[in-house]
Scaffold this motif. Sequence first.
Motif, PDB file in Angstrom:
ATOM      1  N   SER A   1       0.816  -1.215   0.000  1.00 14.35           N
ATOM      2  CA  SER A   1       0.000   0.000   0.000  1.00 14.35           C
ATOM      3  C   SER A   1       0.846   1.260   0.000  1.00 14.35           C
ATOM      4  N   ASN A   2       1.929   1.254   0.776  1.00 22.76           N
ATOM      5  CA  ASN A   2       2.709   2.474   0.970  1.00 22.76           C
ATOM      6  C   ASN A   2       4.183   2.232   0.680  1.00 22.76           C
ATOM      7  N   PHE A   3       4.820   3.261   0.150  1.00 19.89           N
ATOM      8  CA  PHE A   3       6.259   3.258  -0.079  1.00 19.89           C
ATOM      9  C   PHE A   3       6.933   4.038   1.049  1.00 19.89           C
ATOM     10  N   THR A   4       8.029   3.480   1.564  1.00 19.17           N
ATOM     11  CA  THR A   4       8.796   4.131   2.620  1.00 19.17           C
ATOM     12  C   THR A   4      10.241   4.246   2.170  1.00 19.17           C
ATOM     13  N   LEU A   5      10.752   5.458   2.103  1.00 18.30           N
ATOM     14  CA  LEU A   5      12.141   5.691   1.740  1.00 18.30           C
ATOM     15  C   LEU A   5      12.995   5.661   3.005  1.00 18.30           C
ATOM     16  N   ILE A   6      13.920   4.716   3.056  1.00 15.35           N
ATOM     17  CA  ILE A   6      14.763   4.531   4.238  1.00 15.35           C
ATOM     18  C   ILE A   6      16.122   5.154   3.933  1.00 15.35           C
ATOM     19  N   LYS A   7      16.401   6.232   4.614  1.00 11.60           N
ATOM     20  CA  LYS A   7      17.650   6.951   4.363  1.00 11.60           C
ATOM     21  C   LYS A   7      18.746   6.609   5.371  1.00 11.60           C
ATOM     22  N   ARG A   8      18.355   6.250   6.592  1.00 16.37           N
ATOM     23  CA  ARG A   8      19.361   5.937   7.612  1.00 16.37           C
ATOM     24  C   ARG A   8      18.936   4.650   8.320  1.00 16.37           C
ATOM     25  N   PRO A   9      19.242   3.499   7.728  1.00 20.05           N
ATOM     26  CA  PRO A   9      18.800   2.235   8.348  1.00 20.05           C
ATOM     27  C   PRO A   9      19.507   1.913   9.649  1.00 20.05           C
ATOM     28  N   LEU A  10      20.738   2.393   9.813  1.00 28.24           N
ATOM     29  CA  LEU A  10      21.485   2.149  11.045  1.00 28.24           C
ATOM     30  C   LEU A  10      21.665   3.460  11.794  1.00 28.24           C
ATOM     31  N   PRO A  11      21.407   3.468  13.091  1.00 32.37           N
ATOM     32  CA  PRO A  11      21.625   4.709  13.852  1.00 32.37           C
ATOM     33  C   PRO A  11      23.111   5.066  13.888  1.00 32.37           C
ATOM     34  N   ASN A  12      23.360   6.354  13.972  1.00 30.08           N
ATOM     35  CA  ASN A  12      24.732   6.865  14.063  1.00 30.08           C
ATOM     36  C   ASN A  12      25.585   6.467  12.856  1.00 30.08           C
ATOM     37  N   SER A  13      24.930   6.301  11.708  1.00 26.81           N
ATOM     38  CA  SER A  13      25.651   5.983  10.479  1.00 26.81           C
ATOM     39  C   SER A  13      25.294   7.001   9.417  1.00 26.81           C
ATOM     40  N   PRO A  14      26.120   7.146   8.386  1.00 24.11           N
ATOM     41  CA  PRO A  14      25.824   8.139   7.344  1.00 24.11           C
ATOM     42  C   PRO A  14      24.545   7.782   6.589  1.00 24.11           C
ATOM     43  N   LEU A  15      23.971   8.792   5.971  1.00 27.30           N
ATOM     44  CA  LEU A  15      22.813   8.570   5.118  1.00 27.30           C
ATOM     45  C   LEU A  15      23.231   7.747   3.907  1.00 27.30           C
ATOM     46  N   ILE A  16      22.291   6.946   3.415  1.00 24.54           N
ATOM     47  CA  ILE A  16      22.573   6.178   2.211  1.00 24.54           C
ATOM     48  C   ILE A  16      21.897   6.856   1.026  1.00 24.54           C
ATOM     49  N   ASN A  17      22.520   6.717  -0.128  1.00 28.59           N
ATOM     50  CA  ASN A  17      21.949   7.284  -1.350  1.00 28.59           C
ATOM     51  C   ASN A  17      21.632   6.165  -2.322  1.00 28.59           C
ATOM     52  N   ARG A  18      22.420   5.996  -3.348  1.00 27.43           N
ATOM     53  CA  ARG A  18      22.105   4.998  -4.358  1.00 27.43           C
ATOM     54  C   ARG A  18      22.247   3.579  -3.799  1.00 27.43           C
ATOM     55  N   VAL A  19      21.271   2.742  -4.129  1.00 23.95           N
ATOM     56  CA  VAL A  19      21.328   1.315  -3.830  1.00 23.95           C
ATOM     57  C   VAL A  19      21.453   0.598  -5.164  1.00 23.95           C
ATOM     58  N   ARG A  20      22.611   0.002  -5.421  1.00 25.38           N
ATOM     59  CA  ARG A  20      22.919  -0.548  -6.738  1.00 25.38           C
ATOM     60  C   ARG A  20      22.443  -1.983  -6.937  1.00 25.38           C
ATOM     61  N   GLY A  21      22.323  -2.731  -5.856  1.00 25.42           N
ATOM     62  CA  GLY A  21      21.955  -4.127  -6.027  1.00 25.42           C
ATOM     63  C   GLY A  21      21.316  -4.700  -4.776  1.00 25.42           C
ATOM     64  N   LEU A  22      20.481  -5.741  -4.988  1.00 24.33           N
ATOM     65  CA  LEU A  22      19.803  -6.447  -3.900  1.00 24.33           C
ATOM     66  C   LEU A  22      19.873  -7.944  -4.197  1.00 24.33           C
ATOM     67  N   VAL A  23      20.251  -8.733  -3.190  1.00 23.00           N
ATOM     68  CA  VAL A  23      20.358 -10.180  -3.336  1.00 23.00           C
ATOM     69  C   VAL A  23      19.872 -10.826  -2.039  1.00 23.00           C
ATOM     70  N   THR A  24      19.162 -11.941  -2.153  1.00 24.29           N
ATOM     71  CA  THR A  24      18.759 -12.720  -0.973  1.00 24.29           C
ATOM     72  C   THR A  24      19.485 -14.050  -0.978  1.00 24.29           C
ATOM     73  N   ASP A  25      19.899 -14.501   0.207  1.00 23.12           N
ATOM     74  CA  ASP A  25      20.567 -15.800   0.305  1.00 23.12           C
ATOM     75  C   ASP A  25      19.624 -16.836   0.877  1.00 23.12           C
ATOM     76  N   ALA A  26      20.137 -18.042   1.065  1.00 20.85           N
ATOM     77  CA  ALA A  26      19.299 -19.153   1.515  1.00 20.85           C
ATOM     78  C   ALA A  26      18.795 -18.966   2.930  1.00 20.85           C
ATOM     79  N   SER A  27      19.487 -18.208   3.742  1.00 19.69           N
ATOM     80  CA  SER A  27      19.055 -18.009   5.128  1.00 19.69           C
ATOM     81  C   SER A  27      18.012 -16.916   5.269  1.00 19.69           C
TER      82      SER A  27
END
Length: 1022
Positions: free
Chosen positions: A77-103
């Motif tokens: 239903s809704n899109f959420t833009l996540i700019k800082r997934p980890l506290p006390n870490s820099p903002l993220i910009n481009r996300v170039r790739g996404l992969v899922t593993d067996a776990s």
Amino acid sequence: MVQRHRLFKRLITGIALLCLVNAAFGLDPARKISQYVHDKWGEDKGFLGGKIYAIRQSADGYLWIGTERGLVRFDGSNFTLIKRPLPNSPLINRVRGLVTDASGKLWIRLEGPRMLLYRDGRFEDPYARFDLQDITFTAAISDYEGGVILSGLGDRTFRYQNGRMETIVSAEQSPGNVISLAATRDQSIWLGTQDNGLFRLSQGHISRVAQELKDSKINALLPAESGGLWIGSDDGIHLWEGGVLATLNLPSSLKQLQILTMARDSAANIWVGTNHGIVRITPSGAVSLDQLNPKPGFEVTAIYEDLDGDIWFGGSRGIERLRNGTLTTYSTSDGLPSSGIGSVYADSTDRIWFAPLSGGLYWMKEGQVGHITVDGLEHDVVYSISGGNGEVCVGRQHGGLTVLTGKGDSFTARTYTQADGLAQNSVYSVHRDRDGTIWAGTVSAGVSRLNGGKFTNYSDSSGLPSNGVNSIVEGFDGTTWVATPSGLASFANGHWKNRTASDGLPSSIVRTIFQDTKHVLWIVTSDGLVYLSSGKIRVPVRLPEALREQILGVAEDGMGSLWFITSDHVLRVNHDRLLSDSLSETDVQSYGIDDGLPGVDGAGRDRPVVADREGRIWISGKSGLSMADPIVISKNSTPVTVRIESMSAGGSPVNAQNSIKIPSGVQTITLNYGSTNLAVPERIRFRYKLDGSDQGWSDSVASRQVVYKNLGPGTYLFRIVASNNVGLWNGPETSVPFVIEPAYWQTWWFRIACLAGCCLMILAVHRLRIHHLTKRLNVGFQERIAERTRIAQELHDTLLQGVLSASLQLDVAEDQLPEDSPTKPLLKRILQLMGTVTEEGRNALRGLRTTESPDQNLETAFSRLRQEFPLDGNTNYRVIVDSVTRPLRPLIRDEVYRIGREALLNAFMHAHANRIEVEVEYASRHLRVLVRDDGRGIDSRVLHSGLEGHWGLVGIRERSKRIGANLRLRSRIGAGTEVDLTVPGSIAFEKGSNDPISRWFRWLSRERLETPKHEKEKRVHK
């Protein structure tokens, strides 16, 4: 980052397993891309990510989109833009790739030397775990063993598996800047470079592959089903197979496109993202290019198949999705002459006949469309189509009735008009019976019956309710049913029978009729839906609101559900629930644009919806011809798992990584949840229950939040399930346990302390009351003793002395009289009477003044009464003591003694008894004195009211009431008398005589006195 998304690792694991077990059905290769449901999201619909580089779905059901602006999460239903997934870490910009593993981990490849891992609602930085020396990764894939292959910029290539990171291509072996990877079943790793061609890593050795591509930019690699490799480059698509580049029979336009990404779905379709749109290659090799656009700006840079089998793709225009709709719609792009379709009919050869609203007659079979051009059908409007046994019967607007016969695609026609006996050339409804009889219902001249080449016409003068005919069907017993604007008519055995509003129909205007496989005749009137079963017209009780609209057609699919076409809806309704008046919200599915229908505006013609021999439903409308396959719908009804997104207590987020313990005093607990279904989330319904609070499951709801208020301390289990988009409750149950801790005043020790305090308070109040009661009794007793003493003195000094003086005077007078004086016997009797009165007065005075010594117990005092009242030798008197003697309060002892003395006085003087007994019982909870005799008894009226002038019984009652005792008097003429007095132990006994040690000692003493026959030994005082 605040953990708002996951509550339990087992929930995530369960969802992942569910996704593995319930493998998604890929997109139907038989459909054109234009026949899929195509959804688009851009900035106008909330997508703010910009250009898309990668798409993946995590095990918890979220769709993750890597964009130029950052990481975007989509919950359906809704899109959420996540700019800082980890506290006390820099903002993220481009996300170039996404992969899922067996776990179930999601690997997020950022621009530059950064990477993130996501699982169970938590992000982490893998660089902190592995010594990656700030490598910038340029490509990542998952291999067949569930590991992740990572390739770095101009450096090494790694494999991550089972928590270990190992180097599989060293810096010395690096073929250049790797921008694409693939893993095939033969354990080979394929590396596509930016400008150095294709390489293969096999058994630790790396080699160049396909010299033809040595200077090409390899944008995408995809393992082929045959074991080869699909190669996407700036110069088109290639297939490496058998050690060479295979020659592909592909459209020349595809060879000239820039291939940016590739993916294969679970139905073996190959999806190719190009710089001009998306292309599909089916398992048979057919290529669909209808989504290509020659204009720039339509590049597709990411393609992904989600857990439900839907295809997601995106580029610079936002994100789009293709999915199988519940219905497949055919339009002008599929060969239909026009979008508006009227009547439809399915014959026994799987040929679908349809009549466009603009005129003509057409058929469709296996995607091929044919046109009938005989007998002027191409120039006439067809109102109705029916058939059977190789014949197709057509009712025409002007041309009468046409019967088509033929084989294959060749048909011959025989047309009947008024010249042949037809009632009218304008035929609105036509029906062919099982025996070959054809019924033609005209617009305004009644109905014609064609049998053996001859017509028989019926009109209102022949028994029809109206000359206008809307619909005709044949019943299971051969009865012909005709719907007219003036009622429902049935024809059987050569006779017509009519039913109108006076016979139970909501209205006499009958628009259409349909008989299902259970011999139920459904009747659609202008005022609602009814059905005829066993000869009775019945109205469904719980009709959905949509079925109160104008219904245009009814049909039954192969799964036993009814389909209704209304002016604004296409509905599928549970047949049995509708008949049993138990229809619920999930028993009705409404289909629309989200399900593959271009529109829901039905055409007002006879039979706009029919079922073919395979049970599929064909629906005509103003936007085309649509087909629904209930078997495919049932197979594609993927179970939906509920995802607990967040939980708060009193407005504060709950950290659910460990066991959930909520502090006391929280007024509200809020749970927010969603589902793993991304296709039609608005159709998902939920049912929940809170064990420990709710008595049963809630009604199905669409809301995604539940709030509980004023829950007490205790252990709770929140349970929730979801139905899928077709209303099936086939998903697993999600549960969340939590504990509300008690306040100090709700703990068990506090309650026990309060209970003990209350008991002590009650005991103190009781003892205080006993103290006041004893004090008041003592005061009253002293007052009564003083009063009795005064009365005794006065009686002794006045009345008794006067009687004695008079007695002496009379005695002197009697002595002075001669023996023969007649007065002397009279004086003797007077003296005897006065002696008796004197003795009785002395006894009364003795009772008033006597107070036993403090150390004298009751049994001793009662025993000495024998000396005070001499008894006849025939009277047996004894005192019985039951149990060990206990010290009594003096006041109570004296009052009890006087009550017993009065009872014994009555027995001695008035009972004339042979046996008089007094039994004294010192029990743990009471003192009991029982006086009984076997004398002549007391009349019941005297027993209850007393004898006038006598105050003994009245005094006994008054005394017992004053000391809080229970008194029972039992007597019957000739059967003796019993006076039973019971005084509570708290009033009778001295303090300390009722403690547990004293009770145990008395019990032990009593046990030692028991006889072998277990009868209590009683001490007898005679």
